[in-house]
Design an enzyme around this catalytic site. Structure first.
Site, PDB file in Angstrom:
ATOM      1  N   GLY A  72       1.075  -1.499  -0.627  1.00 15.23           N
ATOM      2  CA  GLY A  72       0.167   0.100   0.022  1.00 15.23           C
ATOM      3  C   GLY A  72       1.331   1.167   0.122  1.00 15.23           C
ATOM      4  N   ASN A  99      10.895   7.847  -6.392  1.00 20.88           N
ATOM      5  CA  ASN A  99       9.854   7.099  -7.266  1.00 20.88           C
ATOM      6  C   ASN A  99       8.831   7.825  -6.446  1.00 20.88           C
ATOM      7  OD1 ASN A  99       6.741   5.020  -6.636  1.00 20.88           O
ATOM      8  ND2 ASN A  99       8.193   4.533  -8.276  1.00 20.88           N
ATOM      9  N   CYS A 129      -0.780   3.884  -8.952  1.00 24.18           N
ATOM     10  CA  CYS A 129      -1.721   4.258  -7.297  1.00 24.18           C
ATOM     11  C   CYS A 129      -3.465   4.636  -7.515  1.00 24.18           C
ATOM     12  CB  CYS A 129      -1.541   5.754  -7.146  1.00 24.18           C
ATOM     13  SG  CYS A 129       0.394   5.243  -6.544  1.00 24.18           S
ATOM     14  N   ILE A 190       7.953  -3.275 -17.053  1.00 23.74           N
ATOM     15  CA  ILE A 190       6.147  -3.367 -16.188  1.00 23.74           C
ATOM     16  C   ILE A 190       6.378  -3.030 -14.693  1.00 23.74           C
ATOM     17  CG2 ILE A 190       5.691  -4.821 -18.084  1.00 23.74           C
ATOM     18  CD1 ILE A 190       5.599  -6.495 -16.333  1.00 23.74           C
TER      19      ILE A 190
END
Length: 301
Positions: A72, A99, A129, A190
């Site tokens: 999360g 990031n 997200c 990816i």
């Protein structure tokens, strides 16, 4: 002297190997094993405008040839990151890639603007997200949303922008073109594939979030295919990732069209993984008498 140097959006890396976001923290744990200067870059864990607590536990489960995670994007927020993590990473002769995560376009832009004055080299935008204003669909699953957030983030960015593409789409090239149209400088892919594991003994989900992001060796063939497709669809440099455990794995991505590679899940099983991949690429170049790693980018068409 064989050259492992690569240049991505004007930023020169000593070699094409970096870490994948979320698998390396901000490097402190791994610096106990080797000098982070051995890597072309360190990619930090996701950074948000405010602290995120992450998902309830359990939030990691092993799978065959990989793992599921639903952390999360737990992180202490931009204030702590700027005060603690950037000065730590600046000790090492490596590039810093941050990031960035958020729940709204404004969230992303706030972090990007805060980082504009900081000594970091590139920003990787995590568009996997969920967009809370659009019912929770990820920014990276809708080409219009992806193009829009790319364009907005670019307005606030001092550093080159990497858009990290989600594989959970029908056509990865459509998303790549959308990011390119929005002004992205680099693409990385990816991100994790959505997966699920059920505990048959407890008869419930193995992770509290029910679904999680699948990573590790099992996803590599999908990742290589998507990198190859993307390299043939856009003109942007690509950072390839997904199941890289060795230099042989990394070379598949480079030959498919990636200018650089990121090592992720392998770090959990082998803390030396990224360093060994960098060393292995040099050995590959020696074996095949390659003078410059850039000669090999995308040669398999």
């Amino acid at each position: 002297m064989r050259s492992t140097k690569v240049t991505i959006a004007g930023v020169e890396l000593k070699n094409p190997v970096m870490t994948a976001s979320g698998t390396f923290g901000s490097g402190a744990e791994y610096s106990e094993f080797y000098d982070l200067g051995a890597l072309g870059a360190v990619v930090t864990k996701g950074v948000a405008s405010v602290p995120w607590p992450g998902n309830p536990v359990p939030r990691i489960a092993e799978t065959r040839s990989g793992m599921l995670n639903a952390i999360g994007l737990q992180n202490p927020g931009i204030d702590v990151f700027v005060e603690r993590d950037i000065p730590y990473l600046k000790q090492y002769d490596t590039k810093i890639i941050v990031n960035v995560c958020g729940k709204t376009v404004e969230d992303y832009c706030e972090v990007v603007e805060r980082l504009s004055a900081e000594p970091v080299d590139l920003l990787e935008i995590n568009v996997s997200c969920p967009n809370v204003k659009e019912g929770g669909i990820a920014f990276g699953q809708n080409p219009k949303a992806l193009e829009g957030i790319t364009r907005e983030v670019k307005k606030y960015a001092a550093q080159p922008i990497i858009m990290k593409l989600s594989p959970n789409v029908t056509d990865i090239t459509e998303m790549a073109r959308a990011a390119e149209a929005g002004g992205a400088d680099v693409l990385s892919l990816i991100n994790t594939l959505t997966g699920m594991k059920i505990d048959i003994h407890r008869r419930t989900f193995a992770i509290a979030n029910r679904t999680g992001g699948m990573s590790g060796p099992a996803v590599k063939p999908v990742a290589v295919r998507m990198v190859w497709q993307t390299a043939n669809a856009v003109k942007l440099p690509i950072i390839g990732m997904g199941g890289i455990c060795s230099a042989d794995d990394a070379m598949e991505f480079i030959l498919a069209g990636a200018s650089a590679v990121a090592v992720g899940t392998a770090n959990f099983a082998n803390p030396y993984a990224a360093k060994e991949v960098a060393e292995g690429i040099e050995a590959y170049m020696e074996r095949y008498q390659v003078e410059d790693i850039c000669e090999l980018v995308g040669v398999v068409r």
